[in-house]
Design a protein around this motif. Structure first.
Motif, mmCIF file in Angstrom:
data_model
loop_
_atom_site.group_PDB
_atom_site.id
_atom_site.type_symbol
_atom_site.label_atom_id
_atom_site.label_comp_id
_atom_site.label_asym_id
_atom_site.label_seq_id
_atom_site.Cartn_x
_atom_site.Cartn_y
_atom_site.Cartn_z
ATOM 1 N N UNK A 195 0.808 -1.222 0.000
ATOM 2 C CA UNK A 195 0.000 0.000 0.000
ATOM 3 C C UNK A 195 0.838 1.267 0.000
ATOM 4 N N UNK A 196 2.147 1.163 0.115
ATOM 5 C CA UNK A 196 3.006 2.351 0.161
ATOM 6 C C UNK A 196 2.770 3.232 -1.065
ATOM 7 N N UNK A 197 2.468 4.505 -0.811
ATOM 8 C CA UNK A 197 2.203 5.516 -1.838
ATOM 9 C C UNK A 197 0.895 5.247 -2.579
ATOM 10 N N UNK A 198 -0.002 4.476 -1.938
ATOM 11 C CA UNK A 198 -1.308 4.197 -2.521
ATOM 12 C C UNK A 198 -2.401 4.313 -1.470
ATOM 13 N N UNK A 199 -3.412 3.469 -1.581
ATOM 14 C CA UNK A 199 -4.564 3.483 -0.675
ATOM 15 C C UNK A 199 -4.639 2.135 0.033
ATOM 16 N N UNK A 200 -4.785 2.173 1.352
ATOM 17 C CA UNK A 200 -5.025 0.965 2.133
ATOM 18 C C UNK A 200 -6.457 1.021 2.644
ATOM 19 N N UNK A 201 -7.249 0.088 2.202
ATOM 20 C CA UNK A 201 -8.676 0.076 2.521
ATOM 21 C C UNK A 201 -8.981 -1.067 3.478
ATOM 22 N N UNK A 202 -9.622 -0.734 4.602
ATOM 23 C CA UNK A 202 -9.996 -1.736 5.612
ATOM 24 C C UNK A 202 -11.516 -1.749 5.725
ATOM 25 N N UNK A 203 -12.143 -2.726 5.128
ATOM 26 C CA UNK A 203 -13.585 -2.872 5.249
ATOM 27 C C UNK A 203 -13.906 -3.517 6.597
ATOM 28 N N UNK A 204 -15.004 -3.059 7.216
ATOM 29 C CA UNK A 204 -15.400 -3.552 8.537
ATOM 30 C C UNK A 204 -14.249 -3.392 9.520
ATOM 31 N N UNK A 205 -13.698 -2.199 9.587
ATOM 32 C CA UNK A 205 -12.530 -1.963 10.446
ATOM 33 C C UNK A 205 -12.857 -2.206 11.906
ATOM 34 N N UNK A 206 -14.115 -2.052 12.304
ATOM 35 C CA UNK A 206 -14.492 -2.276 13.697
ATOM 36 C C UNK A 206 -14.449 -3.749 14.088
ATOM 37 N N UNK A 264 10.680 -0.578 6.738
ATOM 38 C CA UNK A 264 10.479 -0.048 5.384
ATOM 39 C C UNK A 264 9.441 1.063 5.438
ATOM 40 N N UNK A 265 9.478 1.935 4.456
ATOM 41 C CA UNK A 265 8.534 3.050 4.393
ATOM 42 C C UNK A 265 7.122 2.527 4.140
ATOM 43 N N UNK A 266 6.131 3.177 4.746
ATOM 44 C CA UNK A 266 4.724 2.788 4.579
ATOM 45 C C UNK A 266 3.858 4.032 4.733
ATOM 46 N N UNK A 267 3.794 4.819 3.669
ATOM 47 C CA UNK A 267 2.945 6.013 3.657
ATOM 48 C C UNK A 267 1.792 5.754 2.687
#
Length: 730
Positions: free
Chosen positions: A130-141, A171-174
């Protein structure tokens, strides 16, 4: 997900959600978005559509960590990289499954190679992807707490750290973090809510035309995804160019001292904890100005930023609903200089008050609608349905012996008076059919003793009962069942040491084979299924005890929230029992159902216990690793039907034979007590606890467990209730 995502500009309505996502695309430093809403409101569709709007990124060829060739990460595990030209690829959308392991999220080390060859063989996880992109967490709760902690720490630091037995990789993770959740399935902890930059509430539109447009577009997309996306390509390109332009303008935006003072005044007025709210609001206001094509932050930018960044930080207690008083917000802004002339907020189809997108009200980005995709929502910050009020209490009135205290199931005149009291006959308090009384408020909740399930489980991580978990204190070692993640170093060395000569060991290195590896066995705490069976019959209401009973159950619900339990609620009154709340992670829903609980009628105790047996049987099939804890809240009376006491006893023994751990909260009051709840606890092979003993600070337990032991030992041993046996040490 199909190869062709649904176009972002084809979403119907959802102005707040679209704006929040775009602001994070403009300025990832905002800190991500948490999307809260009911099922079927296109939360996932909107997030997946965002990735197509992000500009492409330059990456070092063959680097698994997406390093920027202009400024490669000096600590990259695939490095070092020489600055220079790279390749361009689209920004990634990476989804984190709810059931993901820690190694899948942060990456895994090959411990065997690290021990035998001294090589840091690292397999990247989802954070690297996901570095330099989008990290999507469905049902994060529904994600495990330790995974959420790792995820949010990486998002805050911009880097991921993996450490296994002294071997460390960084490692980088933005990334742009987006989480979606349905509040009906449980809430996030307040400290985790605070780690998301912005929050948005979404709900399905009730407007017929909007819903028709949502369905029309969805059907067209399902029939021909590529063709549908092509029809929106021009609008997608325009919006993509605007995102890139806003990113370029962002560094030129000026946040004046006046705007900064407004932000500080708003955060102070709403009493948010810490300083993260001030920082996020400032970054959001700056991104709003850049999105509008301006280089100066206005009061409207501050107002809109506060509506996106503060509601979830106003949640003061587990049963409080997120929200923000917009009238108070406007008043604070006026008092801090919000009346001055300011630049025009500028155009923007994704603005908060914008109703029409490109192409007019019927074109792309037009009026909001529900799922499919789409989904309008109430104004940002609008309060949700109020949870139960903890302060509205009715004092408990202790009564002397009366007809309702007669023996259960007997034909005596006392029993007949009891039945009449159960049904509410002839009393002024009776209201509604069958003597139903209106719901009363709950008394003030209190801190309860911990009720736990005996033995050692293997359920979901939590804070109630002992269990084998991935995190906790090490209690032993075993051969790995799958990929090794928690190495037990000393056990591994002991397994490999006897074979060094036969393996031809040369030099100081240890020759380690896969069969030698041992993983640590850890013991921590698990969350349980806490099923409440609450007596709502007339005998509970006749003695004015329901307020105190509701306060006790509310206290236990609060305890379940803190210990990460699932909860369910069964009530029994009149002629039957009802499942008021199916087992869920939403403790808030249980509190809301409890507040509306009416009382009156007979006491079908057997029906309540049989309903509990059926619910637990079904839940055992759904989640066999989660152990149940049955909490019966009653005075122990059983009326209605032939031989009600015997039937209740048989139902209790049925639960006991299934090995269900149970506790009976005895609600009997008055100077004369029949001890019926204690008899029920005996049949359940559980533990009886009075309302007074349920309190963590109760002194009654000191007398209850005396049994010849000294007082100091008793104080030490009454911190926790073991639900099958006597009091035990905490």
């Amino acid at each position: 997900m199909t190869a062709t995502p649904y176009p972002f500009t084809a979403l119907v309505g959802m102005a707040d959600l679209r704006l929040a996502l775009l602001l994070n695309a403009v300025s990832p430093a905002v800190g991500g978005v948490l999307v809260r809403g009911e099922k079927g409101t296109a939360k996932s569709t909107a997030v997946r559509a965002l990735a197509a709007l992000l500009p492409g990124i330059d990456v070092v060829a063959d680097c698994r960590f997406s390093c920027d060739p202009a400024a490669p990460d000096p600590g990259c595990p695939d490095g070092p990289h020489e600055p220079g030209s790279g390749t361009v690829r689209p920004a990634r959308m990476v989804e984190l499954p709810v059931g993901a392991s820690e190694d899948r999220l942060v990456g895994a080390l090959d411990i065997e190679r690290a021990l035998s060859d001294g090589v840091k063989a690292f397999e990247p996880g989802l954070l690297a992807d996901a570095h330099r992109g989008v990290l999507y967490v469905d049902e994060v709760n529904l994600l495990h707490d330790h995974l959420i902690d790792l995820l949010l720490d990486a998002a805050a630091m911009g880097a991921s750290y993996v450490e296994r037995e002294g071997v460390s990789v960084r490692h980088a993770a933005r990334f742009l973090l987006v989480g979606t959740m349905n509040p009906e399935e449980g809430e996030l902890r307040p400290q985790l809510l605070d780690r998301f930059g912005l929050t948005v509430e979404v709900a399905a539109s009730r407007d017929t035309d909007e819903r028709v447009e949502v369905v029309r577009r969805r059907l067209a997309y399902d029939e021909d995804p590529a063709g549908f996306a092509a029809r929106w390509a021009d609008e997608e390109g325009t919006l993509r160019e605007r995102v890139a332009a806003a990113r370029a303008l962002l560094r030129q935006v000026r946040l004046s001292d006046g705007a900064l003072r407004q932000i500080a005044a708003v955060c102070a007025a709403f009493e948010v904890d810490g300083m993260r709210a001030d920082i996020v609001t400032a970054r959001t206001a700056t991104a709003l100005a850049a999105w509008a094509g301006r280089t100066e932050v206005t009061t409207e930018d501050v107002r809109q930023a506060a509506l996106l960044s503060l509601p979830h930080r106003r949640r003061r207690a587990p049963f409080d609903a997120p929200g923000l008083d917009e009238d108070k917000l406007d008043e604070v802004l006026r008092e801090t200089g919000g009346g001055d002339d300011e630049p025009d907020p500028g155009p923007g189809p994704e603005g908060r008050d914008e109703q029409d997108g490109p192409g007019g009200p019927d074109g792309p980005g037009g009026p909001g609608g529900p799922d499919g995709p789409g989904g309008g929502q109430p104004p940002q910050g609008a309060p949700e349905q109020s949870p139960p009020s903890a302060g509205s209490s009715v004092p408990e009135q202790r009564t002397g012996p009366d007809g309702s205290n007669g023996p259960e199931g007997s034909n005596s005149s006392d029993s007949q008076v009891s039945d009449a009291t159960d049904e509410g006959v002839g009393g002024a308090a009776a209201g509604g059919p069958g003597g139903e009384r209106a719901a009363v408020g709950a008394a003030e909740p209190f801190r309860t003793r911990r009720l736990d399930v005996p033995g050692l489980g293997e359920g979901a991580a939590g804070r109630r009962s002992r269990a084998r978990t991935a995190h906790g204190r090490t209690t032993g070692a075993r051969r790995p069942r799958s990929t090794l993640s928690k190495l037990h170093l000393s056990a591994t060395i002991r397994a490999a040491a006897p074979h060094q000569r036969s393996r031809g060991r040369q030099g100081p290195g240890l020759v380690v084979r896969r069969d030698d590896l041992r993983e640590a066995v850890r013991e921590g705490r698990e969350g349980n299924l806490v099923l409440f069976v609450v007596d709502a019959s007339g005998s509970m209401a006749a003695r004015k005890r329901m307020s105190a009973v509701k306060g006790a159950v509310l206290s236990l619900l609060l305890d379940a929230y803190q210990r990460r339990d699932k909860v369910g609620l069964i009530t029994f009154r009149g002629a039957e029992a009802a499942l008021a709340l199916p087992p869920t992670s939403s403790v808030d829903a249980g509190a809301a159902r409890l507040e509306k609980l009416p009382t009156g009628g007979r006491t079908p105790l057997a029906a309540g216990l049989l309903k509990a047996h059926e619910v637990l049987r079904i839940e055992r099939l759904r989640d066999p690793s989660r152990r149940p804890l049955l909490v019966v809240v009653t005075d122990g009376r059983a009326t209605g039907g032939p031989d009600p006491v015997a039937r209740a006893g048989r139902a209790a023994r049925l639960l006991a034979d299934d090995g269900v751990a149970s506790v009976v909260v005895d609600c009997e009051a008055g100077p004369v007590r029949l001890g019926l709840a204690g008899a029920l606890a005996h049949e359940l092979r559980g533990t009886p606890v009075t309302l007074d003993e349920l309190r963590a600070d109760s002194m009654t337990a000191l007398v209850r467990d005396a049994r010849g032991t000294n007082t100091a030992r008793t104080v030490r041993e009454t911190r926790t209730v073991s639900v099958r046996g006597t009091w035990r040490a905490a």
